[in-house]
Design an enzyme around this catalytic site. Structure first.
Site, PDB file in Angstrom:
ATOM      1  N   ASN A 152      -3.641  -6.472   3.176  1.00 42.07           N
ATOM      2  CA  ASN A 152      -3.334  -5.204   3.846  1.00 42.07           C
ATOM      3  C   ASN A 152      -4.526  -4.643   4.637  1.00 42.07           C
ATOM      4  O   ASN A 152      -4.346  -3.775   5.491  1.00 42.07           O
ATOM      5  CB  ASN A 152      -2.832  -4.147   2.850  1.00 42.07           C
ATOM      6  CG  ASN A 152      -1.436  -4.396   2.320  1.00 42.07           C
ATOM      7  OD1 ASN A 152      -1.102  -4.030   1.189  1.00 42.07           O
ATOM      8  ND2 ASN A 152      -0.565  -5.011   3.118  1.00 42.07           N
TER       9      ASN A 152
ATOM     10  N   ASP B 260       7.223  -1.710  -2.154  1.00 43.17           N
ATOM     11  CA  ASP B 260       7.355  -2.036  -0.735  1.00 43.17           C
ATOM     12  C   ASP B 260       8.417  -1.164  -0.061  1.00 43.17           C
ATOM     13  O   ASP B 260       9.355  -0.719  -0.715  1.00 43.17           O
ATOM     14  CB  ASP B 260       7.709  -3.531  -0.608  1.00 43.17           C
ATOM     15  CG  ASP B 260       7.382  -4.079   0.770  1.00 43.17           C
ATOM     16  OD1 ASP B 260       6.744  -3.369   1.576  1.00 43.17           O
ATOM     17  OD2 ASP B 260       7.778  -5.231   1.039  1.00 43.17           O
TER      18      ASP B 260
HETATM   19  C1  IPE Z   1       3.034  -6.284  -0.580  1.00 44.25           C
HETATM   20  O1  IPE Z   1       3.685  -5.634   0.462  1.00 44.25           O
HETATM   21  C2  IPE Z   1       1.779  -5.547  -0.947  1.00 44.25           C
HETATM   22  C3  IPE Z   1       1.987  -4.235  -1.550  1.00 44.25           C
HETATM   23  C4  IPE Z   1       3.122  -3.725  -1.918  1.00 44.25           C
HETATM   24  C5  IPE Z   1       0.781  -3.491  -1.790  1.00 44.25           C
HETATM   25  P1  IPE Z   1       3.487  -6.078   1.975  1.00 44.25           P
HETATM   26  O2  IPE Z   1       4.414  -5.229   2.767  1.00 44.25           O
HETATM   27  O3  IPE Z   1       2.061  -6.057   2.339  1.00 44.25           O
HETATM   28  O4  IPE Z   1       3.980  -7.598   1.930  1.00 44.25           O
HETATM   29  P2  IPE Z   1       4.502  -8.548   3.098  1.00 44.25           P
HETATM   30  O5  IPE Z   1       3.489  -8.453   4.200  1.00 44.25           O
HETATM   31  O6  IPE Z   1       5.830  -8.016   3.526  1.00 44.25           O
HETATM   32  O7  IPE Z   1       4.606  -9.891   2.473  1.00 44.25           O
HETATM   33  C1  IPE Z   2       4.296  -0.790   0.958  1.00 41.44           C
HETATM   34  O1  IPE Z   2       5.022  -0.337   2.063  1.00 41.44           O
HETATM   35  C2  IPE Z   2       2.918  -0.162   0.890  1.00 41.44           C
HETATM   36  C3  IPE Z   2       1.807  -1.077   1.238  1.00 41.44           C
HETATM   37  C4  IPE Z   2       1.940  -2.356   1.446  1.00 41.44           C
HETATM   38  C5  IPE Z   2       0.487  -0.493   1.325  1.00 41.44           C
HETATM   39  P1  IPE Z   2       4.888  -1.013   3.490  1.00 41.44           P
HETATM   40  O2  IPE Z   2       3.887  -0.254   4.278  1.00 41.44           O
HETATM   41  O3  IPE Z   2       4.658  -2.466   3.391  1.00 41.44           O
HETATM   42  O4  IPE Z   2       6.343  -0.733   4.066  1.00 41.44           O
HETATM   43  P2  IPE Z   2       7.178  -1.661   5.036  1.00 41.44           P
HETATM   44  O5  IPE Z   2       7.290  -3.012   4.380  1.00 41.44           O
HETATM   45  O6  IPE Z   2       6.450  -1.721   6.325  1.00 41.44           O
HETATM   46  O7  IPE Z   2       8.499  -0.970   5.130  1.00 41.44           O
HETATM   47 MG    MG Z   3       5.876  -4.080   3.333  1.00 46.32          MG
END
Ligand code: IPE
Ligand code: IPE
Ligand code: MG
Length: 256
Positions: A76, A28
């Site tokens: 996602n 993340d």
């Molecule tokens: C969790 O991250 C899913 C992945 C790392 C693929 P998200 O960024 O989607 O999670 P939330 O929305 O903060 O819970």
């Molecule tokens: C994790 O990074 C990757 C996916 C969930 C696909 P994020 O895209 O969630 O990054 P933040 O949480 O917005 O920083």
């Molecule tokens: Mg995230």
């Protein structure tokens, strides 16, 4: 940041102690990494795929048997279409680019999730690499793609019901083992360590059943900044934990 010498020392220490049989990482913070630099979010995801390569390489070198990376959740899909499509392009590129490294290093590529929701440009190279690497046995790298723990439990419940209806499973043989055999993670070693980057303190639908007794390592590091050093720090943290599984500390020490 450790010096080269300190890093080598940490690597040797971690390698000398028992490693978790299965590490899962909630990758993340790509978006925040990019936003902090006034770059498009997709640039964060691109840098994140470099971290995937570095961490996989380091895990393989250490001899970790199983690594599961949460790359895209079932939730996602709700992100803006441009971001979803950019992520799918990155996944496609990743599967093409990493193919030689995966094949040359004895890595078996596996995937869990609602894979039929993936576009053909990802699903096809994924299936191909899964098939071609099926005989590799040095490490299993599982990509959680379009994955959700609740979705996995729903799919498992359907399989249990189907098998029961077909007479292949008796009601009194439904136990933890029967359930595990019907989860997408069937056949993988038990999950022992979960890492979440970027300072978030939640599970976000990752491996819900499997998390029951996993150790959890949280770090503020954003995924694009996560590399071998951060992995070693997480493993070192794991190796300091006393895993009691409900018993007392004295019982746990005696059993060792
Ligand atoms: C969790 O991250 C899913 C992945 C790392 C693929 P998200 O960024 O989607 O999670 P939330 O929305 O903060 O819970
Ligand atoms: C994790 O990074 C990757 C996916 C969930 C696909 P994020 O895209 O969630 O990054 P933040 O949480 O917005 O920083
Ligand atoms: Mg995230």
């Amino acid at each position: 940041m450790l010096t080269e010498l300190e890093l080598a020392h940490l690597r040797a220490e971690v390698a000398a102690r028992p490693l978790p049989r299965h590490v899962g990482i909630i990758m993340d913070g790509n978006g925040r990494w990019a936003e902090q630099r006034s770059l498009p979010r997709l640039e964060g995801h691109r840098r994140g795929s470099d971290s995937v390569r570095e961490v996989t390489r380091a895990a393989r070198k250490l001899g970790l048997p199983a690594l599961t990376l949460y790359a895209f959740s079932a939730q996602n899909w709700q992100r803006p279409p441009d971001e979803v499509s950019g992520l799918m392009d990155l996944l496609r590129d990743y599967l093409h680019r990493e193919r030689p490294e995966i094949m040359d290093n004895g890595i078996r590529l596996h995937a869990i999730g609602e894979l039929d929701r993936l576009p053909a440009r990802v699903r096809d190279p994924l299936e191909e690499l899964r098939r071609d690497s099926a005989g590799n046995s040095d490490m299993v790298l599982t990509l959680a793609l379009s994955y959700g723990g609740r979705e996995e439990i729903v799919a498992m419940a359907r399989r249990v019901a189907e098998d029961a209806r077909a007479g292949a499973l008796r009601l009194d043989s439904i136990d933890a083992e029967a359930i595990e055999e019907r989860l997408w993670t069937a056949g993988l070693p038990p999950l022992e360590l979960v890492v979440r980057t970027s300072g978030e303190v939640r599970v976000s639908n990752f491996l819900l059943w499997q998390l029951a007794y996993a150790e959890i390592h949280l770090t503020e590091t954003l995924w694009p900044d996560f590399g071998e050093e951060a992995l070693l720090v997480a493993l070192d943290d794991f190796q300091q934990r006393e895993r009691r599984f409900g018993k007392t500390s004295a019982q746990t020490r005696r059993a060792r």
